[in-house]
Design an enzyme around this catalytic site. Structure first.
Site, PDB file in Angstrom:
ATOM      1  N   LYS A  83       0.861  -1.198   0.000  1.00  0.00           N
ATOM      2  CA  LYS A  83       0.000   0.000   0.000  1.00  0.00           C
ATOM      3  C   LYS A  83       0.889   1.237   0.000  1.00  0.00           C
ATOM      4  CE  LYS A  83      -3.865   2.130   2.528  1.00  0.00           C
ATOM      5  NZ  LYS A  83      -4.835   2.035   3.624  1.00  0.00           N
ATOM      6  N   SER A 164      -9.835   2.275   2.649  1.00  0.00           N
ATOM      7  CA  SER A 164      -8.943   3.004   1.767  1.00  0.00           C
ATOM      8  C   SER A 164      -7.946   2.108   1.027  1.00  0.00           C
ATOM      9  CB  SER A 164      -8.162   4.036   2.578  1.00  0.00           C
ATOM     10  OG  SER A 164      -7.335   3.380   3.528  1.00  0.00           O
ATOM     11  N   SER A 188     -10.216   0.015   6.920  1.00  0.00           N
ATOM     12  CA  SER A 188      -9.628   0.004   5.572  1.00  0.00           C
ATOM     13  C   SER A 188      -8.930  -1.276   5.134  1.00  0.00           C
ATOM     14  CB  SER A 188      -8.647   1.160   5.429  1.00  0.00           C
ATOM     15  OG  SER A 188      -9.369   2.347   5.298  1.00  0.00           O
TER      16      SER A 188
HETATM   17  N1  GLN Z   1     -13.343   4.724   6.040  1.00  0.00           N
HETATM   18  C1  GLN Z   1     -12.736   5.158   7.254  1.00  0.00           C
HETATM   19  C2  GLN Z   1     -12.341   6.613   7.155  1.00  0.00           C
HETATM   20  O1  GLN Z   1     -12.455   7.155   6.100  1.00  0.00           O
HETATM   21  C3  GLN Z   1     -11.565   4.300   7.602  1.00  0.00           C
HETATM   22  C4  GLN Z   1     -10.340   4.593   6.840  1.00  0.00           C
HETATM   23  C5  GLN Z   1      -9.182   3.732   7.224  1.00  0.00           C
HETATM   24  O2  GLN Z   1      -9.348   2.721   7.897  1.00  0.00           O
HETATM   25  N2  GLN Z   1      -7.994   4.138   6.809  1.00  0.00           N
HETATM   26  O3  GLN Z   1     -11.942   7.205   8.111  1.00  0.00           O
END
Ligand code: GLN
Length: 506
Positions: A83, A164, A188
């Site tokens: 990532k 994400s 995410s």
């Molecule tokens: N969807 C969540 C957010 O936007 C989690 C994102 C994540 O876990 N990096 O905060």
């Protein structure tokens, strides 16, 4: 030319790749080249944002020499994807933000260094929501990323892999790599894994070092893998995890051999079903949980009904604390020391304002504004402090009313299956935030959570269930997940998913 049968080509796991490399069926160079070519053929998925072909092939050659010399490492010669949130020495790391578009770290994150120490070959950096903020991988400065499959009811519309860690999920689902790293602040790892028919585990907070991971919300951020099987998740996590003195929140704990615990009976384990997590579930989701419960009962588990009254407050608390921490973490991008710098500024104030206005995307700005607001003098007590108290109450509720009675909690991973790109673009920020409703609890409480693909929706899309365990109880989660994976036989179910011809080429 690499000779792999269809199943091997599209489902190559770490354990199968290890066998193939050891027996000389294929070399790491051949495998790495095969994946790099496949990534090129599938650029439309936009799963990768940076590739260094030469570097990857050199690493593979080095691995081949080591294999020939008798070296035995858990990931020796295995091509994986990273990532773009993990700093990689000499390889551009952007967090998919214009702010870090040209950033080439001069150091390696601890997690990626651990993987390199175990012999992994990096194929490239994967697409993600900007600074990991999002649930659909549509906020990346490189554009959205897509899944290799489609809904039966709407085969013309492209699907997003969730976020994400969308690029990591898409690259594993499309078999553009054997496995991938990801990160989870509010879901995410688990949400994209669920959308993509993959296994994803967010370990206990502190199990993987955050050093060299670009920060979003430091008290939640955790690294973890996205893989094709539970066994692979165990192998990857073992490699990624470990104490790191460079991260003050790193846990000094022994990392068990997760692979070895797989297959151990789960008879007698107690699994909690939390009423608040079942409230308002769709029929499809209810049936999925019921099916999972009956598999677990067949394997000797006891299902226990629980009620945790604080659960509905997890999402609002997360969306106060996470932006607050983000606003503080992202203050460093000021156009002065590093990152994007706006042109033609006459004053320092103008430099700050223009660099940040031009360098950050809409969603990141929204989080910074929310975070700044909840931390501001007049609002601190009413929002930030209250959210911290709620976080503590949720922790207590989980320990006293759940983990004193059960070994793990079973719940759904996501409210819905993968969204189409049109649906994602039309969602309001709040609607997008609501899609994290089942994942944030594990982050709020620092607990491990794993998502396992166990079914297909009526529309032919993957559906995952989630297990949450107590701190450092990953082993229990892996054992239960392994049973669910066997019972669901998702590998077989997967064959009916509508896939794009370009991806799974013959
Ligand atoms: N969807 C969540 C957010 O936007 C989690 C994102 C994540 O876990 N990096 O905060």
């Amino acid at each position: 030319m690499l000779k792999l049968d269809y199943e091997m080509k599209n489902n190559l796991t770490i354990s199968a790749a290890r066998k193939g490399l050891a027996s000389g069926e294929f070399s790491s160079f051949e495998l790495t080249k095969y994946y790099l070519d496949k990534i090129e053929q599938n650029v439309d998925l936009n799963a990768f944002v940076t590739i260094d072909r030469e570097k990857s092939l050199l690493a593979a050659q080095k691995a081949d020499k080591e294999i020939a010399g008798g070296t035995d490492l858990p990931l020796l010669g295995i091509p994986i994807a990273i990532k773009d949130l993990f700093c990689t020495n000499g390889i551009r790391t952007t967090a998919c933000s214009k702010m870090l578009y040209d950033f080439v770290p001069r150091y390696e994150s601890t997690v990626t260094q651990n993987l390199l120490n175990d012999g992994a070959v990096f194929l490239g950096k994967t697409n993600m929501d900007e600074f990991a903020m999002g649930s659909a991988n549509i906020t990346s400065c490189f554009g959205p990323c897509f899944l290799p499959f489609r809904k039966k009811s709407n085969p013309t519309s492209k699907l997003v892999p969730g976020g994400s860690s969308g690029g990591s999920a898409s690259s594993v689902a499309s078999d553009l790599c054997v496995a991938a790293t990801a990160s989870d602040t509010g879901g995410s790892i688990r949400q994209p894994a669920s959308f993509s028919g993959l296994v994803g585990i967010k370990p206990t907070y502190g199990l993987c070092s955050r050093w060299g991971m670009i920060s979003f919300a430091s008290s939640f951020d955790q690294a973890g893998p996205i893989t094709k099987t539970v066994e692979d998740a165990g192998i990857m996590l073992k490699s990624m995890a470990g104490f790191d003195p460079k991260d003050s929140t790193s846990a000094n704990t022994n990392i068990p051999d997760y692979q070895k615990c797989l297959g151990r009976p789960i008879k007698g384990l107690k699994i909690g079903i939390v009423a608040e997590f079942m409230d308002g579930l769709s029929q499809e989701n209810l049936e999925l949980i019921e099916r999972a419960c009956s598999w677990l009962k067949d394997n000797g588990c006891e299902i226990i009904d629980l009620s945790l009254r604080t659960i509905p407050y997890a999402l609002p608390a997360y969306y106060i604390i996470a932006p607050a921490e983000a606003s503080s973490n992202l203050a460093r991008y000021d156009g002065v020391r590093y990152g994007y710098r706006a042109d033609g500024c006459k004053t320092v104030d103008e430099l700050f304002v223009k660099s940040r206005s031009e360098g950050f995307g809409e969603e990141v700005k929204r989080r910074i504004m929310t975070g700044t607001y909840v931390l501001s003098a007049g609002c601190y007590d009413a929002y930030y402090l209250k959210a911290l108290k709620i976080r503590e109450i949720i922790n207590i509720d989980l320990q006293t009313n759940a983990f004193s009675k059960v070994d793990a909690i079973l719940l759904i991973t996501t409210t819905r299956t993968a969204f189409s790109i049109e649906e994602s673009n039309n969602m309001t920020p709040i609607e997008m935030y609501l899609s994290d409703v089942f994942t944030v609890t594990a982050n709020i409480a620092g607990l491990p959570g794993i998502s396992i693909p166990v079914g297909l929706s009526d529309d032919g899309l993957p559906m995952g269930v989630q297990l949450i365990g107590n701190k450092f109880q990953e082993e229990i989660l892996f054992r239960i997940a392994y049973v669910l994976e066997k019972c669901a036989n998702f590998r077989e179910l997967k064959k009916s998913i509508l896939v794009e011809d370009t991806v799974y080429n013959e």
